[in-house]
Enzyme design. Structure first.
Site, PDB file in Angstrom:
ATOM      1  N   CYS A 169      96.819  -0.875  20.260  1.00 60.77           N
ATOM      2  CA  CYS A 169      96.396   0.459  19.846  1.00 60.77           C
ATOM      3  C   CYS A 169      96.636   0.650  18.338  1.00 60.77           C
ATOM      4  O   CYS A 169      96.054  -0.060  17.539  1.00 60.77           O
ATOM      5  CB  CYS A 169      97.073   1.538  20.687  1.00 60.77           C
ATOM      6  N   HIS A 172      95.312   0.273  25.710  1.00 55.38           N
ATOM      7  CA  HIS A 172      96.708   0.038  26.082  1.00 55.38           C
ATOM      8  C   HIS A 172      96.774  -0.859  27.320  1.00 55.38           C
ATOM      9  O   HIS A 172      96.632  -0.360  28.444  1.00 55.38           O
ATOM     10  CB  HIS A 172      97.399   1.364  26.409  1.00 55.38           C
ATOM     11  N   GLU A 178      99.366  -2.020  28.701  1.00 55.99           N
ATOM     12  CA  GLU A 178     100.520  -1.609  29.512  1.00 55.99           C
ATOM     13  C   GLU A 178     100.226  -0.392  30.376  1.00 55.99           C
ATOM     14  O   GLU A 178     101.004  -0.073  31.289  1.00 55.99           O
ATOM     15  CB  GLU A 178     101.728  -1.352  28.602  1.00 55.99           C
TER      16      GLU A 178
END
Length: 201
Positions: free
Chosen positions: A79, A183, A185
């Site tokens: 990001c 992202h 994650e």
């Protein structure tokens, strides 16, 4: 050992927990002296480009990250962390970046977008990807995005593009340096696979 950089701008817990699913050799690092001994490095980030670069410079992390990248070891920017890899950003005026990948970060061009599309670009969207080790076992995955700016760079560094009003760069790779605008994650199985592929490089 995999290090995740803490410079007061990242979603550290989520990145750490996601990486911990694939390796026990992961830690959060704050000191420049810790970075040179790592095998892989992740630069996360949420927030403003200018603030991020100021944090990296004031903490002496900037040069440590550049030295790590120049060593040939794998580096992943996520990001804002991806955006910092480039030469500069136009967010809040001109800010110089890490200069690890040629290119600049620009705001979404409203003139090229339909009226119903809002900025920031937020939510799930697809990456049309080229073959790359980080996309192993993935084909055009959906990932989670939150951003108002995107990178412009040379075609040779682009490994993924996403459409939001128009096509923009969503994943890059230059030698040992990788970047993802979304992202991983926060992107469930697809994102976890990308992190696993990075860890397995």
């Amino acid at each position: 050992m995999l290090g995740i950089i803490d410079y007061n701008m990242g979603n550290l817990a989520s990145v750490y927990n996601a990486c911990s699913k694939f390796t026990k050799d992961v830690k959060i690092v704050k000191e420049p002296s810790e970075i040179k001994n790592l095998d892989k490095l992740i630069l996360p980030g949420v927030g403003a480009y200018k603030d991020a670069m100021e944090h990296l410079e004031s903490s002496n992390l900037k040069n440590a990250i550049i030295d790590f990248a120049n060593s040939g070891k794998p580096l992943l920017g996520i990001c804002l962390g991806m955006q910092l890899l480039f030469d500069s950003s136009e967010e809040f005026g001109y800010t110089k970046g890490l200069g690890l990948i040629e290119g600049k970060v620009v705001k979404f061009d409203k003139d090229k977008m339909q009226e119903n599309l809002k900025i920031p670009h937020m939510g799930w969207n697809k990456i049309i990807n080229k073959q790359n080790p980080l996309f192993k076992d993935l084909k055009d995955p959906y990932l989670y995005f939150v951003h108002s700016f995107h990178a412009k760079t040379k075609e040779e560094y682009i490994i993924g593009e996403t459409t939001y009003g128009y096509n923009f760069v969503s994943a890059v790779n230059k030698n040992n340096i990788f970047g993802f605008q979304p992202h991983p994650e926060k992107s469930h199985n697809n994102g976890l696979k990308i992190l696993e592929n990075f860890i397995n490089l």
